[in-house]
Write a protein that holds these residues in place. Structure first.
Motif, PDB file in Angstrom:
ATOM      1  N   GLU A 266      18.097  56.055  49.131  1.00  0.00           N
ATOM      2  CA  GLU A 266      19.140  56.119  48.249  1.00  0.00           C
ATOM      3  C   GLU A 266      20.345  56.557  49.061  1.00  0.00           C
ATOM      4  O   GLU A 266      21.418  55.561  48.480  1.00  0.00           O
ATOM      5  CB  GLU A 266      19.078  56.944  46.707  1.00  0.00           C
ATOM      6  N   ARG A 267      20.190  57.050  49.721  1.00  0.00           N
ATOM      7  CA  ARG A 267      21.661  57.000  50.367  1.00  0.00           C
ATOM      8  C   ARG A 267      22.307  55.623  50.859  1.00  0.00           C
ATOM      9  O   ARG A 267      22.856  55.589  51.162  1.00  0.00           O
ATOM     10  CB  ARG A 267      20.873  58.326  51.524  1.00  0.00           C
ATOM     11  N   VAL A 268      20.443  55.526  52.017  1.00  0.00           N
ATOM     12  CA  VAL A 268      20.481  53.760  52.512  1.00  0.00           C
ATOM     13  C   VAL A 268      21.409  52.622  51.620  1.00  0.00           C
ATOM     14  O   VAL A 268      22.384  52.041  51.605  1.00  0.00           O
ATOM     15  CB  VAL A 268      19.719  53.569  53.454  1.00  0.00           C
ATOM     16  N   GLN A 269      20.991  52.753  50.342  1.00  0.00           N
ATOM     17  CA  GLN A 269      21.458  51.380  49.427  1.00  0.00           C
ATOM     18  C   GLN A 269      22.632  51.684  49.281  1.00  0.00           C
ATOM     19  O   GLN A 269      23.888  51.166  48.897  1.00  0.00           O
ATOM     20  CB  GLN A 269      20.361  51.575  48.401  1.00  0.00           C
ATOM     21  N   LYS A 270      22.727  53.198  48.625  1.00  0.00           N
ATOM     22  CA  LYS A 270      24.632  53.395  48.647  1.00  0.00           C
ATOM     23  C   LYS A 270      25.177  53.019  49.462  1.00  0.00           C
ATOM     24  O   LYS A 270      26.416  52.213  49.291  1.00  0.00           O
ATOM     25  CB  LYS A 270      24.853  55.206  48.339  1.00  0.00           C
ATOM     26  N   ASP A 271      25.289  53.860  50.221  1.00  0.00           N
ATOM     27  CA  ASP A 271      25.928  53.213  51.818  1.00  0.00           C
ATOM     28  C   ASP A 271      26.137  52.119  52.143  1.00  0.00           C
ATOM     29  O   ASP A 271      27.599  51.394  52.669  1.00  0.00           O
ATOM     30  CB  ASP A 271      25.693  54.089  53.236  1.00  0.00           C
ATOM     31  N   VAL A 272      25.239  50.857  52.015  1.00  0.00           N
ATOM     32  CA  VAL A 272      25.741  49.814  52.181  1.00  0.00           C
ATOM     33  C   VAL A 272      25.961  49.223  51.292  1.00  0.00           C
ATOM     34  O   VAL A 272      26.959  48.481  51.391  1.00  0.00           O
ATOM     35  CB  VAL A 272      23.974  49.284  52.522  1.00  0.00           C
ATOM     36  N   ASP A 273      25.709  49.269  50.096  1.00  0.00           N
ATOM     37  CA  ASP A 273      26.621  48.579  49.026  1.00  0.00           C
ATOM     38  C   ASP A 273      28.143  49.040  48.931  1.00  0.00           C
ATOM     39  O   ASP A 273      28.844  48.457  48.615  1.00  0.00           O
ATOM     40  CB  ASP A 273      26.280  49.460  47.473  1.00  0.00           C
ATOM     41  N   ASP A 274      28.411  50.670  49.302  1.00  0.00           N
ATOM     42  CA  ASP A 274      29.603  50.637  49.587  1.00  0.00           C
ATOM     43  C   ASP A 274      30.363  50.213  50.688  1.00  0.00           C
ATOM     44  O   ASP A 274      32.083  49.647  50.104  1.00  0.00           O
ATOM     45  CB  ASP A 274      30.018  52.558  49.580  1.00  0.00           C
ATOM     46  N   ASP A 275      30.027  49.628  51.486  1.00  0.00           N
ATOM     47  CA  ASP A 275      31.017  49.188  53.151  1.00  0.00           C
ATOM     48  C   ASP A 275      30.638  47.705  52.449  1.00  0.00           C
ATOM     49  O   ASP A 275      32.118  47.125  52.727  1.00  0.00           O
ATOM     50  CB  ASP A 275      29.924  49.146  54.087  1.00  0.00           C
ATOM     51  N   LEU A 276      30.189  47.575  51.564  1.00  0.00           N
ATOM     52  CA  LEU A 276      30.154  45.952  51.247  1.00  0.00           C
ATOM     53  C   LEU A 276      31.242  45.459  50.221  1.00  0.00           C
ATOM     54  O   LEU A 276      32.040  44.436  50.041  1.00  0.00           O
ATOM     55  CB  LEU A 276      28.208  45.342  50.228  1.00  0.00           C
ATOM     56  N   ALA A 277      31.637  46.557  49.441  1.00  0.00           N
ATOM     57  CA  ALA A 277      32.545  46.576  48.174  1.00  0.00           C
ATOM     58  C   ALA A 277      33.447  46.441  48.157  1.00  0.00           C
ATOM     59  O   ALA A 277      34.928  46.356  48.755  1.00  0.00           O
ATOM     60  CB  ALA A 277      31.769  47.186  47.584  1.00  0.00           C
ATOM     61  N   ALA A 278      33.487  47.541  50.099  1.00  0.00           N
ATOM     62  CA  ALA A 278      34.810  47.620  50.970  1.00  0.00           C
ATOM     63  C   ALA A 278      35.509  46.648  51.300  1.00  0.00           C
ATOM     64  O   ALA A 278      36.354  46.545  51.609  1.00  0.00           O
ATOM     65  CB  ALA A 278      34.792  48.475  51.952  1.00  0.00           C
ATOM     66  N   ARG A 279      34.194  46.112  52.317  1.00  0.00           N
ATOM     67  CA  ARG A 279      34.628  44.547  52.590  1.00  0.00           C
ATOM     68  C   ARG A 279      35.622  43.277  52.118  1.00  0.00           C
ATOM     69  O   ARG A 279      36.274  42.748  52.287  1.00  0.00           O
ATOM     70  CB  ARG A 279      33.929  44.169  52.942  1.00  0.00           C
ATOM     71  N   ALA A 280      34.601  43.218  50.929  1.00  0.00           N
ATOM     72  CA  ALA A 280      35.347  42.283  49.691  1.00  0.00           C
ATOM     73  C   ALA A 280      36.787  42.345  49.342  1.00  0.00           C
ATOM     74  O   ALA A 280      37.525  41.486  48.281  1.00  0.00           O
ATOM     75  CB  ALA A 280      34.421  42.452  47.982  1.00  0.00           C
ATOM     76  N   HIS A 281      37.618  43.973  50.063  1.00  0.00           N
ATOM     77  CA  HIS A 281      38.753  44.541  49.209  1.00  0.00           C
ATOM     78  C   HIS A 281      39.729  44.807  50.543  1.00  0.00           C
ATOM     79  O   HIS A 281      40.955  44.878  50.038  1.00  0.00           O
ATOM     80  CB  HIS A 281      38.668  45.445  47.742  1.00  0.00           C
ATOM     81  N   GLN A 282      39.268  44.099  51.678  1.00  0.00           N
ATOM     82  CA  GLN A 282      39.804  44.752  52.551  1.00  0.00           C
ATOM     83  C   GLN A 282      40.415  43.298  53.563  1.00  0.00           C
ATOM     84  O   GLN A 282      38.891  42.511  53.797  1.00  0.00           O
ATOM     85  CB  GLN A 282      39.426  45.845  53.880  1.00  0.00           C
ATOM     86  N   ASP A 283      41.680  43.388  54.052  1.00  0.00           N
ATOM     87  CA  ASP A 283      41.550  41.662  54.779  1.00  0.00           C
ATOM     88  C   ASP A 283      40.370  41.869  56.309  1.00  0.00           C
ATOM     89  O   ASP A 283      39.963  41.508  56.895  1.00  0.00           O
ATOM     90  CB  ASP A 283      42.947  41.380  54.782  1.00  0.00           C
ATOM     91  N   VAL A 284      40.978  43.538  56.656  1.00  0.00           N
ATOM     92  CA  VAL A 284      40.911  43.816  58.178  1.00  0.00           C
ATOM     93  C   VAL A 284      40.036  45.275  58.168  1.00  0.00           C
ATOM     94  O   VAL A 284      40.019  45.571  57.302  1.00  0.00           O
ATOM     95  CB  VAL A 284      41.816  44.231  58.737  1.00  0.00           C
ATOM     96  N   VAL A 285      38.724  45.098  58.441  1.00  0.00           N
ATOM     97  CA  VAL A 285      37.746  45.650  58.908  1.00  0.00           C
ATOM     98  C   VAL A 285      38.230  46.431  59.597  1.00  0.00           C
ATOM     99  O   VAL A 285      37.543  46.091  60.694  1.00  0.00           O
ATOM    100  CB  VAL A 285      36.566  44.986  58.785  1.00  0.00           C
ATOM    101  N   CYS A 286      37.745  47.875  59.287  1.00  0.00           N
ATOM    102  CA  CYS A 286      38.106  48.660  60.497  1.00  0.00           C
ATOM    103  C   CYS A 286      36.988  49.031  61.729  1.00  0.00           C
ATOM    104  O   CYS A 286      37.377  48.676  63.219  1.00  0.00           O
ATOM    105  CB  CYS A 286      38.515  49.955  60.291  1.00  0.00           C
ATOM    106  N   GLY A 287      35.291  48.590  61.566  1.00  0.00           N
ATOM    107  CA  GLY A 287      34.509  49.083  62.436  1.00  0.00           C
ATOM    108  C   GLY A 287      34.439  49.908  62.878  1.00  0.00           C
ATOM    109  O   GLY A 287      34.694  51.374  61.674  1.00  0.00           O
ATOM    110  N   TYR A 288      33.663  50.831  63.900  1.00  0.00           N
ATOM    111  CA  TYR A 288      33.261  51.957  64.125  1.00  0.00           C
ATOM    112  C   TYR A 288      34.706  53.110  64.668  1.00  0.00           C
ATOM    113  O   TYR A 288      34.540  53.803  65.162  1.00  0.00           O
ATOM    114  CB  TYR A 288      32.935  51.641  65.157  1.00  0.00           C
ATOM    115  N   LYS A 289      36.045  52.569  64.834  1.00  0.00           N
ATOM    116  CA  LYS A 289      37.074  53.038  64.515  1.00  0.00           C
ATOM    117  C   LYS A 289      36.883  54.552  64.441  1.00  0.00           C
ATOM    118  O   LYS A 289      37.231  54.496  63.097  1.00  0.00           O
ATOM    119  CB  LYS A 289      38.894  52.004  64.256  1.00  0.00           C
ATOM    120  N   GLY A 290      37.506  55.861  65.236  1.00  0.00           N
ATOM    121  CA  GLY A 290      37.439  56.735  64.355  1.00  0.00           C
ATOM    122  C   GLY A 290      35.820  57.384  63.849  1.00  0.00           C
ATOM    123  O   GLY A 290      36.674  58.192  63.384  1.00  0.00           O
TER     124      GLY A 290
END
Length: 434
Positions: A266-290
């Motif tokens: 459940e943790r893997v599915q939630k984190d992956v879905d949250d990151d993909l949803a954030a990428r859809a609304h962001q122009d620049v992806v920060c990646g591993y910064k910080g």
């Protein structure tokens, strides 16, 4: 460079802690370390932190010819890389048995479990298919590489999006860029999870430690690595070492592993879905910064968390034993008299202060009412100030009486230890009390 052997003092300390039902990082036997999932700028790049263990997984793809035995299925390759950055004894260019064992566990748990739909990777049967390659790099070896590497690989595959293709009439395959066509997600049937236990045999008793650290792995007698999914399917089971477990003990560990697998999936599915949803609304992806932390920062945050949760317990100062019981018996009469007098003074002072406070409250109410109708309230303010001054004088007088009473009491209890007289010099009389 050879690995530094564990000293006798360290080994004895770890074994003594396990025998006492404790662990050196304040965890229980069936408690895992804190884990974090971070995703890079590219699809399929995932970093996992499990305690002090850090693993990086990167998924890439390419178009290849299918195998003759499976012409309509794609391919999946797993590769584990270790370097001296993970541990000093892992020299570059040398093969280790630990790497081979880790690769074998991952292939059984991910590849042979058929968690990836390989038929969806087919472009043209018997001609071209997609091959997914998962490169797992161990950044820091802090123990339990199986769980961390499996978690990183599964999260990277779940996060990966391959580019779309177009097939010409003559059979030529053209890979399209992300600007020409949106990427295609990877379909994962089930999320395989790996759960490891370190088995320590002490005094004919086997102790199972979930998610062992590097030090605990060096004193363990055996190991139990279970590969399973939250649907109740066991994909792999590795049980090396010189340890014998009863059937009931193995079933207990398996039931606990199923609970752990469900929460991790459940943790893997939630984190992956949250990151993909954030990428859809962001122009620049920060990646591993910080996101990535050093070992010192992780230890510092762990200590701060322990202090906040009071995991060390409350320290209670032990009371000193009474040395002279006879002197304490002689002091009972004076103490009771002092307490009674303090109680009477406190009661009288409390009654006086309560009455004065009531007078001040009534004056304030009268002043507020006069202000409301627009009348003068200077006389009421003067009366309020006088009563406040009276209350201050009463408080000073009460403090003075208490100080003088304490001074008299200290003079009274000052007696000569060599003198056996029963009467106490300076004892208060009833007239002094009044």
């Amino acid at each position: 460079m050879k690995e530094v052997p564990l000293s006798t003092c360290e080994r004895n300390a770890l074994e003594a802690l396990v025998a006492a039902g404790l662990r050196h990082d304040r965890r229980s036997f069936l408690q895992a370390r804190d884990s974090t999932l971070s995703f890079g700028r590219d699809y399929g790049s995932c970093s996992v932190t499990l305690g002090e263990t850090r693993v990086l997984a990167q998924v890439t793809c390419e178009v290849v010819e299918p195998a003759s035995s499976r012409p309509n299925e794609g391919k999946l390759r797993l590769a584990v890389h270790m370097s001296p950055m993970a541990a000093p004894h892992m020299e570059q260019g040398r093969t280790f048995g630990e790497v081979d064992a880790l690769t074998q566990v991952l292939e059984r748990n991910i590849k042979e479990s058929r968690c990836i739909d390989l038929e969806s990777l087919c472009i043209m049967a018997e001609e071209s298919v997609w091959m997914l390659r998962v490169d797992i790099t161990i950044l820091n070896h802090g123990g339990n590489l199986c769980d961390a590497a499996n978690l990183a690989a599964v999260a990277a595959l779940r996060h990966f999006h391959r580019p779309d293709v177009s097939v010409e009439e003559d059979g030529r395959v053209t890979v399209l860029s992300y600007d020409q066509s949106p990427p295609v997600p990877t379909f994962m049937k089930k999320v395989p999870v790996c759960v490891s236990y370190a088995l320590v045999n002490l005094n004919d008793t086997c102790h199972a430690l979930m998610d062992p650290t590097h030090h605990e792995e060096r004193v363990m007698t055996g190991r139990l690595v279970v590969g399973l999914n939250p649907h109740g399917d066991i994909t792999s089971l590795v049980f090396p070492g010189r340890v014998a477990l009863q059937k009931a003990e193995i079933m207990t560990l398996l039931n606990h592993a199923f609970v752990r697998a469900k929460s991790v999936a459940e943790r893997v599915q939630k984190d992956v879905d949250d990151d993909l949803a954030a990428r859809a609304h962001q122009d620049v992806v920060c990646g591993y910064k910080g996101v990535l932390k050093s070992d010192e920062q992780y230890k510092r945050e762990s200590y701060v968390l322990v202090l906040k949760t009071k995991a060390l317990g409350d320290f209670v100062v032990p009371k000193e034993e009474e040395e002279d019981t006879q002197a304490n018996t002689d002091m009972d009469g004076v103490t009771s008299t002092e307490m009674n007098m303090d109680q009477s003074d406190t009661d009288s002072d409390g009654e006086m202060r309560s009455s004065i406070a009531a007078m001040i409250s009534s004056v304030r109410k009268s002043t507020d009412s006069k202000k409301a109708v627009g009348e003068e309230a200077s006389g009421a303010r003067d009366l309020e100030g006088g009563i406040a001054a009276m209350l201050s004088a009463v408080r000073r007088e009460t403090d003075r009486k208490r100080e003088s009473l304490e001074a008299d009491t200290s003079t009274e209890v000052d007696m000569d230890s060599d003198d056996d007289e029963e009467e106490v010099q300076g004892k208060l009389t009833s007239q002094d009390i009044e």
